[in-house]
Design a protein around this motif. Structure first.
Motif, PDB file in Angstrom:
ATOM      1  N   ASP A 104     -13.976 -33.376  33.940  1.00  0.00           N
ATOM      2  CA  ASP A 104     -13.947 -33.986  32.609  1.00  0.00           C
ATOM      3  C   ASP A 104     -15.371 -34.365  32.223  1.00  0.00           C
ATOM      4  O   ASP A 104     -16.142 -34.839  33.064  1.00  0.00           O
ATOM      5  CB  ASP A 104     -13.097 -35.256  32.580  1.00  0.00           C
ATOM      6  CG  ASP A 104     -11.622 -34.991  32.774  1.00  0.00           C
ATOM      7  OD1 ASP A 104     -11.184 -33.827  32.637  1.00  0.00           O
ATOM      8  OD2 ASP A 104     -10.893 -35.962  33.060  1.00  0.00           O
TER       9      ASP A 104
ATOM     10  N   HIS B 123     -17.745 -36.901  30.238  1.00  0.00           N
ATOM     11  CA  HIS B 123     -17.730 -38.277  29.719  1.00  0.00           C
ATOM     12  C   HIS B 123     -19.044 -38.529  28.986  1.00  0.00           C
ATOM     13  O   HIS B 123     -20.103 -38.109  29.453  1.00  0.00           O
ATOM     14  CB  HIS B 123     -17.603 -39.290  30.863  1.00  0.00           C
ATOM     15  CG  HIS B 123     -16.364 -39.116  31.669  1.00  0.00           C
ATOM     16  ND1 HIS B 123     -15.178 -39.716  31.335  1.00  0.00           N
ATOM     17  CD2 HIS B 123     -16.117 -38.386  32.789  1.00  0.00           C
ATOM     18  CE1 HIS B 123     -14.257 -39.384  32.215  1.00  0.00           C
ATOM     19  NE2 HIS B 123     -14.800 -38.569  33.114  1.00  0.00           N
TER      20      HIS B 123
ATOM     21  N   GLU C  72     -21.114 -41.798  27.167  1.00  0.00           N
ATOM     22  CA  GLU C  72     -21.204 -43.224  26.853  1.00  0.00           C
ATOM     23  C   GLU C  72     -22.335 -43.400  25.851  1.00  0.00           C
ATOM     24  O   GLU C  72     -23.445 -42.919  26.066  1.00  0.00           O
ATOM     25  CB  GLU C  72     -21.500 -44.037  28.101  1.00  0.00           C
ATOM     26  CG  GLU C  72     -21.616 -45.527  27.802  1.00  0.00           C
ATOM     27  CD  GLU C  72     -21.983 -46.332  29.030  1.00  0.00           C
ATOM     28  OE1 GLU C  72     -21.063 -46.830  29.690  1.00  0.00           O
ATOM     29  OE2 GLU C  72     -23.197 -46.434  29.311  1.00  0.00           O
TER      30      GLU C  72
ATOM     31  N   HIS D 148     -17.013 -44.845  24.314  1.00  0.00           N
ATOM     32  CA  HIS D 148     -16.756 -43.984  25.467  1.00  0.00           C
ATOM     33  C   HIS D 148     -15.923 -42.799  24.993  1.00  0.00           C
ATOM     34  O   HIS D 148     -14.839 -42.988  24.438  1.00  0.00           O
ATOM     35  CB  HIS D 148     -15.976 -44.729  26.559  1.00  0.00           C
ATOM     36  CG  HIS D 148     -16.685 -45.941  27.064  1.00  0.00           C
ATOM     37  ND1 HIS D 148     -17.583 -45.889  28.108  1.00  0.00           N
ATOM     38  CD2 HIS D 148     -16.650 -47.229  26.674  1.00  0.00           C
ATOM     39  CE1 HIS D 148     -18.062 -47.099  28.329  1.00  0.00           C
ATOM     40  NE2 HIS D 148     -17.504 -47.932  27.473  1.00  0.00           N
TER      41      HIS D 148
ATOM     42  N   THR E 183     -14.229 -39.063  26.261  1.00  0.00           N
ATOM     43  CA  THR E 183     -13.879 -38.211  27.394  1.00  0.00           C
ATOM     44  C   THR E 183     -13.307 -36.917  26.857  1.00  0.00           C
ATOM     45  O   THR E 183     -12.444 -36.936  25.969  1.00  0.00           O
ATOM     46  CB  THR E 183     -12.837 -38.888  28.309  1.00  0.00           C
ATOM     47  OG1 THR E 183     -13.394 -40.101  28.814  1.00  0.00           O
ATOM     48  CG2 THR E 183     -12.457 -37.986  29.478  1.00  0.00           C
TER      49      THR E 183
ATOM     50  N   HIS F 289     -11.269 -33.675  28.102  1.00  0.00           N
ATOM     51  CA  HIS F 289     -10.422 -33.240  29.218  1.00  0.00           C
ATOM     52  C   HIS F 289      -9.648 -31.995  28.791  1.00  0.00           C
ATOM     53  O   HIS F 289      -9.016 -31.996  27.723  1.00  0.00           O
ATOM     54  CB  HIS F 289      -9.448 -34.360  29.589  1.00  0.00           C
ATOM     55  CG  HIS F 289      -8.425 -33.966  30.587  1.00  0.00           C
ATOM     56  ND1 HIS F 289      -8.712 -33.808  31.927  1.00  0.00           N
ATOM     57  CD2 HIS F 289      -7.101 -33.680  30.444  1.00  0.00           C
ATOM     58  CE1 HIS F 289      -7.606 -33.449  32.563  1.00  0.00           C
ATOM     59  NE2 HIS F 289      -6.623 -33.360  31.688  1.00  0.00           N
TER      60      HIS F 289
END
Length: 169
Positions: free
Chosen positions: A119, A121, A123, A134, A136, A138
């Motif tokens: 995944d 990510h 920030e 945040h 993500t 996926h």
């Protein structure tokens, strides 16, 4: 306003668009399944309007068609985004695990892309809004699910493999 808009859609470094040429073909990469061209699926989102409102951007809606594209060159990656209804297109170059800083419209942002369990990510620290966003990315089957989170507000949006490039990219 477009700087914050770009943050929401995952291109946290919108202001460093270097005008890179995006590749004609993006090769699939099993080690990084999020690599590729992705197009938002109409009507497939959860709590997105609430998320936008929480960031103070209530005039941007979930119905805008969004395109993400990710590709790798040597030891770095690229993330492109286009929002056709807003005639918006930007790129960022990044290395996994490295923090970057940029300034746009007299506002400083800090960002970091990382990867865990395939995944992606992201920030983003937005001091002007006293927020940390945040994101993500996926992959589930043939779809990319993007989860957005700021404070205790979370939203999701689904993307399918894009079959063509949007007209403004």
């Amino acid at each position: 306003m477009y700087g914050t808009f770009a943050i929401i859609f995952g291109l946290i470094a919108c202001v460093i668009g270097h005008g890179q040429n995006d590749p004609k073909d993006i090769a699939a990469d099993p080690a990084h399944p999020w690599i590729g061209r992705w197009e938002s699926i109409d009507g497939r989102h959860e709590n997105f309007e609430n998320f936008i409102k929480h960031l103070g951007l209530a005039h941007y809606g979930a119905d805008n068609k969004v395109y993400h594209k990710f590709w790798k060159e040597d030891d770095h990656f690229h993330h492109g985004i286009a929002v056709t209804e807003k005639d918006f297109k930007k790129f960022v170059e990044f290395k996994l695990g490295e923090e970057g800083t940029l300034t746009w419209n007299n506002t400083e942002f800090k960002y970091k892309y990382t990867e865990e369990n395939k995944d992606l990510h992201v920030e983003v620290k937005v001091p002007a809004k006293d927020k940390v966003v945040h994101d993500t990315y996926h992959v589930e089957g043939e779809q990319l699910v993007k989860t957005y989170k700021v404070d205790n507000v979370e939203a999701k949006r689904w993307f399918a493999k894009a079959t063509s490039k949007p007209s403004n990219t």
